[in-house]
Design an enzyme around this catalytic site. Structure first.
Site, mmCIF file in Angstrom:
data_model
loop_
_atom_site.group_PDB
_atom_site.id
_atom_site.type_symbol
_atom_site.label_atom_id
_atom_site.label_comp_id
_atom_site.label_asym_id
_atom_site.label_seq_id
_atom_site.Cartn_x
_atom_site.Cartn_y
_atom_site.Cartn_z
ATOM 1 N N HIS A 43 90.809 72.248 25.770
ATOM 2 C CA HIS A 43 91.530 71.650 26.624
ATOM 3 C C HIS A 43 91.916 72.443 27.907
ATOM 4 O O HIS A 43 91.812 72.047 29.120
ATOM 5 C CB HIS A 43 92.727 70.675 26.031
ATOM 6 C CG HIS A 43 92.279 69.396 25.471
ATOM 7 N ND1 HIS A 43 92.979 68.768 24.682
ATOM 8 C CD2 HIS A 43 91.057 68.707 25.629
ATOM 9 C CE1 HIS A 43 92.369 67.871 24.412
ATOM 10 N NE2 HIS A 43 91.100 67.527 25.017
ATOM 11 N N ARG A 45 70.145 66.268 26.887
ATOM 12 C CA ARG A 45 69.613 66.901 25.803
ATOM 13 C C ARG A 45 70.459 66.284 24.470
ATOM 14 O O ARG A 45 71.638 66.662 24.227
ATOM 15 C CB ARG A 45 69.722 68.330 25.708
ATOM 16 C CG ARG A 45 69.200 69.132 26.754
ATOM 17 C CD ARG A 45 69.432 70.677 26.655
ATOM 18 N NE ARG A 45 68.265 71.376 27.231
ATOM 19 C CZ ARG A 45 68.477 71.803 28.569
ATOM 20 N NH1 ARG A 45 69.532 71.926 29.429
ATOM 21 N NH2 ARG A 45 67.413 72.578 28.947
ATOM 22 N N GLU A 83 55.833 70.300 28.457
ATOM 23 C CA GLU A 83 56.146 71.512 28.300
ATOM 24 C C GLU A 83 55.443 72.439 27.257
ATOM 25 O O GLU A 83 55.585 73.534 26.763
ATOM 26 C CB GLU A 83 57.646 71.462 27.923
ATOM 27 C CG GLU A 83 57.944 70.651 26.622
ATOM 28 C CD GLU A 83 59.227 70.529 26.287
ATOM 29 O OE1 GLU A 83 60.249 71.334 26.547
ATOM 30 O OE2 GLU A 83 59.607 69.705 25.355
ATOM 31 N N ASN A 102 61.065 75.831 30.804
ATOM 32 C CA ASN A 102 61.604 76.715 29.972
ATOM 33 C C ASN A 102 60.693 76.962 28.582
ATOM 34 O O ASN A 102 60.465 78.286 28.248
ATOM 35 C CB ASN A 102 62.798 76.344 29.261
ATOM 36 C CG ASN A 102 64.001 76.101 30.183
ATOM 37 O OD1 ASN A 102 63.789 76.197 31.570
ATOM 38 N ND2 ASN A 102 65.022 75.405 30.027
ATOM 39 N N ASP A 103 59.908 75.656 28.128
ATOM 40 C CA ASP A 103 59.120 75.883 27.177
ATOM 41 C C ASP A 103 57.642 76.128 27.825
ATOM 42 O O ASP A 103 56.969 76.770 26.941
ATOM 43 C CB ASP A 103 59.115 74.526 26.389
ATOM 44 C CG ASP A 103 60.234 74.862 25.229
ATOM 45 O OD1 ASP A 103 60.173 75.893 24.566
ATOM 46 O OD2 ASP A 103 61.170 73.972 24.908
ATOM 47 N N ARG A 142 60.673 82.608 24.225
ATOM 48 C CA ARG A 142 61.731 82.794 25.170
ATOM 49 C C ARG A 142 63.073 83.544 24.985
ATOM 50 O O ARG A 142 63.756 83.763 25.672
ATOM 51 C CB ARG A 142 61.917 81.193 25.836
ATOM 52 C CG ARG A 142 62.715 80.285 24.990
ATOM 53 C CD ARG A 142 62.497 78.957 25.124
ATOM 54 N NE ARG A 142 63.742 78.289 25.566
ATOM 55 C CZ ARG A 142 64.150 76.995 25.963
ATOM 56 N NH1 ARG A 142 62.994 76.148 25.697
ATOM 57 N NH2 ARG A 142 65.106 76.565 26.173
ATOM 58 N N CYS A 152 62.781 69.413 34.527
ATOM 59 C CA CYS A 152 64.373 69.784 34.170
ATOM 60 C C CYS A 152 64.311 71.124 33.615
ATOM 61 O O CYS A 152 65.364 71.481 33.097
ATOM 62 C CB CYS A 152 64.535 68.616 33.241
ATOM 63 S SG CYS A 152 63.494 68.610 31.882
HETATM 64 C C1 PEP Z 1 62.404 73.030 29.137
HETATM 65 O O1 PEP Z 1 61.826 73.516 28.002
HETATM 66 O O2 PEP Z 1 62.313 73.343 29.908
HETATM 67 C C2 PEP Z 1 63.685 72.249 28.815
HETATM 68 C C3 PEP Z 1 64.338 71.855 29.796
HETATM 69 O O3 PEP Z 1 63.933 71.652 27.523
HETATM 70 P P1 PEP Z 1 64.804 73.003 26.694
HETATM 71 O O4 PEP Z 1 65.441 74.000 27.497
HETATM 72 O O5 PEP Z 1 66.079 71.932 25.982
HETATM 73 O O6 PEP Z 1 64.053 73.345 25.489
HETATM 74 MG MG MG Z 2 62.105 72.331 26.164
#
Ligand code: PEP
Ligand code: MG
Length: 571
Positions: free
Chosen positions: A187, A294, A430, A453-454, A464, A501
């Protein structure tokens, strides 16, 4: 340099004032007259209620109703007849003084809440201790430290700050907050963000390194703390602080404006969230939707799965708060680096190539996937929810998920429960396989969202999270860029929405390329939205097409990135 967890963005520079709350000594002085003692206790409760109400009113008018809620939670505890009744019983039965009865009963509840492995309950434990101390101080006649009187340029330091203390802070005087305990979601961290005071929490051991009056710099984003820095460092951080504040002010002009390029192409800038509470920040930063919820965060930090009803409430809350704007909710994406102990997942030899996300969910339809999809469908009656399937590699996975949605839809029809019969079901693109098959997927799915990201990890065969190979982990690698361009082209050809995303969506050097490729939706952390809008509205897509053409001519990540850097900085 010391380090904690950045809890409220901004740079704080000032002199340390360490808040050492006097340790209250609670002794059991026996009593003669239980009735008189109970009266004494009751008047301490009344005084506490009056003090907290005044603080809550002040907070509501100074900061906001929502922040005052935390103090209203304290009021509810103080007004809980079970709690006060139990304290009075103890005074009656054991003939103990009020301070002592308050100590034992409140501690019992606080310990009980603290032992539950749930963040909300941990917070309730902290709240219980906060009201305990408040009542005891009144009973003992101990004055609280008045933090509203601190001199300007103070960095307030404490082992932990209770919401009561944080609420009394005057942001004009407090340049920063550092605590040894707490987390980003405690908080006091939430209140520091509401007060817009830079804060670092969980800086363990910091109080033994600092004394009152020491010069301090803190970075509320990175969590770095510099004790008695040299004048060069102070000058550097003063510059950073001023730039941060200036940019923050400038970016406010983008609130309420459209994300349209100079040549009239409108895109959507949405936000990534992990919990329903994150929506407040999305709205504050004028997010045009949720591009990625997520949902695995609803399953983490607890001992058992959230029920279908709990999930329904969470999804509904987001859908309602976003008032008809798109809300893309990703179904459970666990496995890989995201572990949830009670799911009983075995350690995979190659976790990122293993039993995760949609693979896991399709294997656990009855106990995991169906309840989640049902909760999503039920919540879809309350807003513009879209379902997103993660980690898809082949069309059968999507078809199976889609069939399940249709099947659950029938169940809801039979039970007369409302849901959006036109609900869109899309996929995260991804994996390398999904990218290569994007033309096929685009004919069947309702939308794409590129998870860079993936996608970068699977395209470059680079874990990663592994520092040793991180030099290969770049979205600017031509292989990844070609993949992204291909996915967008395939989606656009079939007329479906293509979003992104992954982290690349908010990278200022990537944004021009993504606009040129034709990306429709950019989803990012809420705090990045206004900056992205500033960039996007300054470009013309036609002009960017020529830039992208040149950028795609390079054969190394470094050259491509440098070219984009020159382009963006040279404008
Ligand atoms: C991604 O893989 O780009 C993604 C947005 O999902 P996360 O980072 O949760 O794997
Ligand atoms: Mg991902």
């Amino acid at each position: 340099m010391a380090r904690g967890t950045g809890a409220s963005a901004g740079i704080g520079i000032g002199k340390a004032a360490i808040l050492r709350e006097e340790k209250l000594v609670i002794e059991n002085t026996g009593i003669e007259d239980a009735e008189a003692e109970k009266e004494r206790f009751k008047s301490a409760v009344e005084q506490s209620i009056a003090d907290v109400s005044a603080l809550a009113d002040d907070m509501a008018s100074r900061i906001g109703e929502k922040e005052a809620e935390i103090l209203n939670g304290h009021l509810m505890l103080l007004q809980d007849p079970m709690l006060t009744g139990e304290i009075e019983n103890q005074i009656d039965n054991d003939k103990v003084c009020s301070e002592f009865a308050v100590e034992t009963v409140c501690n019992m509840y606080a310990d009980m809440f603290a032992s539950m492995d749930d963040e909300l309950m941990q917070q309730r434990a902290a709240d219980m201790r906060d009201i305990k101390t408040r009542m005891q101080k009144i009973l003992l006649g101990v004055q609280s430290v008045d933090v509203s009187l601190l001199p300007a340029g103070t960095i307030l330091m404490a082992e932990d700050l209770t919401p009561s203390v944080t609420a009394g802070i005057n942001p004009d005087n407090v340049a920063g907050i550092v605590t040894e305990l707490g987390g980003r979601t405690s908080h006091s961290a939430i209140l520091s963000r509401a007060l817009e005071i830079p804060a670092v929490v969980a800086a363990s051991g910091i109080l033994s390194e600092v004394k009152d009056g020491d010069e301090l710099i803190l970075d509320g984003e990175s969590g770095e703390i510099f004790v008695n820095p040299g004048s060069d460092l102070i000058a550097e951080y003063e510059k950073r602080r001023d730039a941060y504040l200036q940019e923050k002010e400038e970016l406010k002009q983008y609130i309420g404006t459209s994300s349209t390029t100079v040549d009239g192409v409108t895109v959507e800038i949405a936000a990534n969230i992990g919990k329903p509470e994150d929506v407040d920040r999305v709205l504050a930063y004028d997010g045009e939707g949720i591009g990625l919820f997520r949902t695995e965060f609803l399953f983490m930090d607890r001992n058992e799965m959230p029920t279908e009803d709990e999930q329904f409430e969470a999804y509904k809350k987001v859908a309602v708060a976003m008032k008809g704007k798109p809300v893309i909710i990703r179904t459970l994406d666990i496995g890989g680096d995201k572990e949830i102990p009670y799911m009983g997942l075995k350690k995979d030899e190659n976790p990122f190539l293993g039993y995760r996300a949609i693979r896991f969910c399709l294997d656990r339809k009855d106990d995991i996937y169906r309840p989640q999809l049902k909760a999503l469908l039920r919540a879809s009656a309350f807003g513009n929810i879209k379902i997103m399937v993660p980690m898809v590699t082949c069309i059968e996975e999507y078809r199976e998920a889609k069939e399940l949605v249709a099947d659950i839809g029938k169940e809801l029809d039979e039970a007369g429960i409302a849901y959006n019969k036109e609900i869109q079901v899309g996929i995260m693109v991804e994996t390398a396989a999904a990218s290569l098959m994007a033309d096929v997927f685009a004919k069947e799915v309702d939308f794409f969202s590129i998870g860079t990201n993936d996608l970068t990890q699977y395209t470059m065969s680079v874990d990663r999270g592994n520092d040793k190979v991180s030099y290969l982990y770049s979205t600017f690698n031509p292989a990844v860029l070609r993949s992204i361009r291909h996915i967008i082209e395939c989606g656009r050809r079939e007329g479906i929405m293509v979003g992104m995303c992954g982290e690349a969506a908010s990278d200022p050097l990537m944004i021009p390329l993504l606009l040129a490729f034709g990306l429709n939706e950019f989803s990012m952390s809420a705090s990045a939205i206004l900056k992205a809008r500033k960039y996007i509205t300054g470009y013309s897509v036609e002009e960017l097409k020529a830039v992208a053409e040149q950028a795609m001519g390079f054969v190394t990540a470094a050259e491509t990135q440098q070219f984009m850097k020159n382009f963006v900085e040279g404008r």
